[in-house]
Design a protein around this motif. Structure first.
Motif, short mmCIF file in Angstrom:
data_model
loop_
_atom_site.label_atom_id
_atom_site.label_comp_id
_atom_site.label_asym_id
_atom_site.label_seq_id
_atom_site.Cartn_x
_atom_site.Cartn_y
_atom_site.Cartn_z
N PHE B 81 60.18 -6.44 -3.76
CA PHE B 81 59.35 -7.59 -3.96
C PHE B 81 57.99 -7.55 -4.44
CE2 PHE B 81 60.50 -8.64 1.28
CZ PHE B 81 62.62 -8.38 0.16
N ASN B 82 57.30 -8.29 -5.23
CA ASN B 82 56.28 -8.15 -5.44
C ASN B 82 54.93 -9.81 -5.34
OD1 ASN B 82 57.37 -6.32 -7.76
ND2 ASN B 82 55.54 -5.37 -6.73
N THR B 83 53.52 -9.53 -5.74
CA THR B 83 52.82 -11.04 -4.48
C THR B 83 52.70 -11.09 -5.70
OG1 THR B 83 53.17 -9.77 -2.98
CG2 THR B 83 51.87 -11.82 -3.02
N PHE B 85 49.40 -12.39 -5.67
CA PHE B 85 47.64 -12.86 -4.95
C PHE B 85 46.75 -14.07 -5.26
CE2 PHE B 85 49.29 -8.78 -3.82
CZ PHE B 85 48.95 -8.49 -2.93
N ARG B 150 52.13 -8.73 -14.18
CA ARG B 150 52.25 -7.27 -13.61
C ARG B 150 53.13 -7.00 -11.85
NH1 ARG B 150 46.54 -6.01 -10.15
NH2 ARG B 150 47.46 -7.56 -8.71
N ALA B 151 53.48 -8.73 -11.38
CA ALA B 151 54.83 -8.55 -10.55
C ALA B 151 56.23 -8.39 -11.14
CB ALA B 151 54.30 -9.82 -9.83
N CYS B 154 58.28 -4.93 -11.90
CA CYS B 154 58.98 -4.41 -11.51
C CYS B 154 60.28 -4.46 -11.23
CB CYS B 154 57.88 -3.66 -9.54
SG CYS B 154 56.04 -3.80 -10.12
#
Ligand code: ADP
Ligand code: MG
Lengths: 290, 367
Positions: B81-83, B85, B150-151, B154
């Motif tokens: 998972f990617n966040t 923020f 950036r999220a 991936c």
């Protein structure tokens, strides 16, 4: 609230005075002495009296006499080493501090900074007694069987100066590094974890680069304080631990050659200013906003 | 990608900070490929849900399953998972491409491939020209898109977004809402999007999960939440609503009556079996939307009552009348929303009018 127009006249005069003082004090106490020294460095001494004719003689002597330049370089190398060792010791300490929670963090920081409040001379005496022939260091090394008998390796030579300066100046390295580490927003470290980085990767790619400004400030701090110090070499350096600071000091004392001393001071000031500029250049954050 | 399989399941998840409980027994299933919005007032525990899923915070009890496997104790850097923020959390010392490529570079992806995928990701978020800038040199909306790229890069199974638009001004927020939605459709990745703004939630979500005080109050499509709120909180929080307190009466097919200060009202209970089985006399609210309320005419046989206009407010495309009703035309405030007309409304403050709403446009919530 009242605008500028309604501030009473007396108050405005007051603030003007404060402003003038704020600019005047550094000029009077820093720039003027520096200028006087610069002036003196072009004079010379003849049979104990100062000759007020301008010449470059002092600088020619500094650059050509086989004594001064080597000591000058050796001292710079010594102080760079002090700065490097201080950083290597202070970084882990500062990093450890930032991993502590709330109250403990500042309590321990204060404890590490306490030596700053103590008299410089007393600290040197204390360190000298640790390093001496019957000192703690030798006793410990002999006790551990590392040395057969107490060694004079740690007193009255360059090593002694290096060790003493390092111990004296470490608090000056811990503080800026701690502050720069503490300023790194935790969320950046979490973001790095989130993107798949390991703990070591996060440290090397995020924490370390973001704390470099603190490291640069610390290094330039320690270097400048070390190179300006003549007391420590005087007290623990013995005959072989000869530094530029001691030569400089002797020009104002035993040698009684103020103009030459002033010229040496100018050379030192150039190095100090360069170190401060370098520290400032790298000490600035590239872009703090996130 | 199948919208009907569950990607992630939270099962009786609780979280306490010290002794303070923050989440109580949360059950939530996120479907593969959906845009799920967590909506709730500030402090309701939305960020905490995200942090638990992302692995930034350990659970106090319960479990989180990914494809049916328990990942509750999987470390943060291993979760797929990617966040994004709340304040973007871009690395200030890295350029835009350094930031976007970070997730690949820590996985030792070859440089060439990183460069290619960074270019792709920046193309997707329309930031192709900004590769060498530092975050401090970007505007809020641009930083936002860097954080998203950036999220995305991936290729996570789930993207977690914590109020990513809260810091933007209204116009930019609208643009970014559409933008996020279109990107989600394009890459077909599951989005879990947190917001406290219900308009934002309605506009973007496939499904909305409404939270309050550490509980999930309702989970459903925006339409379901709007027309079939299951509790007073959702009925009041989600969109403008009129709530009138009363006691439940008899059931007649898909309708049920309620005795209120406005008299006996009849509302729909379609597809809400718990309202059918609720005991007579139970405390409840009749709820009807301001746009469902209208001036009564001869066709309105049910849900008729009178009120006094307290205020008329022009709001662009619509005009809102604030009405006092009930005994002596006091005590019960209602809102009536009608389309605005070029020659102004015929209704004036102080006038007494007869109002109604259709039974199938009213609903009931238990108190
Ligand atoms: N680290 C923490 N320690 C203690 N309490 C916390 C912490 N983080 C959040 N809380 C509390 O948990 C509750 C929910 O917080 P949060 O999930 O951030 O809400 P939201 O994102 O919906 O505004 C709040 O009452 C908040 O004060
Ligand atoms: Mg939050």
């Amino acid at each position: 609230m009242s605008g500028t127009g309604t501030i009473p006249l007396a108050e405005r005069r007051w603030s003007l005075l404060v402003t003038v003082l704020a600019f005047a004090l550094p000029v009077v106490f820093v720039l003027v002495p520096l200028a006087i020294f610069l002036g003196y460095s072009f004079f010379s001494v003849d049979q104990g009296t100062i000759v007020h004719t301008l010449s470059l003689g002092n600088y020619v002597r500094f650059f050509t006499d086989p004594i001064f330049l080597p000591v000058f370089w050796n001292t710079i190398v010594l102080c760079l080493s002090v700065a490097a060792i201080c950083i290597l010791l202070a970084y882990p300490a500062a990093y450890f501090l930032t991993t502590l929670k709330g109250r403990w963090r500042y309590a321990l920081l204060m404890l590490l900074l306490v030596p700053l409040l103590m008299s410089y001379v007393i600290k040197i005496y204390a360190i000298r007694s640790i390093l001496g022939l019957n000192g703690f260091l030798n006793k410990a090394l002999v006790g551990l069987g590392i040395l057969q008998e107490p060694s004079t390796l740690f007193v009255f030579n360059m090593n002694a100066i290096l060790l003493t300066l390092t111990l004296l100046l470490i608090p000056f390295a811990i503080l800026p590094i701690f502050l720069s580490l503490e300023r790194i927003p935790q969320v950046l470290l979490r973001a790095s974890d989130d993107l798949g980085a390991s703990g070591l990767q996060t440290f090397l790619r995020i924490t370390l680069p973001l704390s470099l400004p603190g490291v640069a400030s610390a290094a330039s701090f320690v270097f400048v304080l070390a190179i300006g110090d003549f007391l420590t070499p005087q007290m623990v350096g013995g005959i072989s631990g000869f530094t530029f600071g001691r030569i400089l000091y002797s020009q104002f004392g035993t040698a009684y050659n103020w103009p030459f001393g002033a010229a040496l001071s100018v050379a030192l000031a150039v190095v100090v200013i360069a170190a401060i500029l370098v520290g400032e250049r790298f000490g600035r954050n590239r872009g703090t906003a996130i | 990608m199948n919208q009907n399989t569950d990607l992630l399941t939270l099962r009786s998840v609780s979280k306490s900070y010290g002794t303070v409980p923050v989440l109580h027994d949360i059950d939530l299933s996120i479907k593969d490929g959906e845009f799920l919005t967590v909506l709730g007032p500030s402090g309701s525990g939305k960020t905490t849900v995200l942090r638990l899923i992302g692995g930034l915070e350990p659970l106090t009890s319960g479990e989180i399953r990914l494809d049916g496997q328990d990942i509750s104790r999987m470390p943060i850097n291993r979760r797929p998972f990617n966040t994004v923020f709340q304040d973007y959390a871009l690395f200030p010392h890295l350029t835009v491409s350094g930031n976007v490529g970070y997730g690949l570079s820590v996985r030792h992806v070859p440089r060439k491939e990183i460069a290619r995928r960074v270019a792709e990701a920046l193309e997707l978020v329309q930031l192709g020209r900004f590769t060498d800038r530092f975050p401090a040199q970007l505007s809020g909306g641009q930083r936002q898109r860097v954080a998203l790229a950036r999220a995305l890069i991936c290729q996570p199974r789930l993207i977690l977004l914590d109020e990513p638009l809260a810091a933007l001004d209204l116009e930019l927020r609208r643009q970014m809402q559409e933008f996020l939605k279109s990107i989600q459709r394009e890459i077909k990745t599951t989005f879990l999007f947190v917001t406290h703004d219900q308009e934002e939630a309605i506009g973007m979500a496939d499904r909305i999960c409404v939270m309050q005080a550490g509980h999930i109050r309702q989970l459903g499509t925006p339409h379901e939440l709007y027309y079939k709120p299951n509790c007073e909180f959702v009925a009041r929080f989600f969109g403008e609503n009129n709530l009138v307190a009363g006691k439940l009466g008899s059931v007649q097919g898909e309708l049920r009556s309620i005795e209120t200060a406005l008299g006996r009202l009849v509302c729909s209970i379609r597809d809400q079996p718990h309202l059918k089985t609720a005991t007579d006399g139970a405390s409840a609210f009749a709820a009807f939307r301001p746009e469902a309320l209208h001036l009564a005419d001869a066709k309105d046989t049910e849900n008729r009552f009178s009120g006094t206009i307290a205020d008329m407010a022009f709001a662009g495309s619509s005009t809102v009348a604030t009405i006092t009703a009930g005994a002596d035309h006091a005590g019960q405030r209602l809102r009536l929303r009608m389309p605005s007309r070029v020659d102004g409304s015929t209704l004036k403050s102080g006038a007494t009018i007869s109002l109604a709403f259709a039974p199938h446009e009213g609903h009931l919530v238990l108190a």
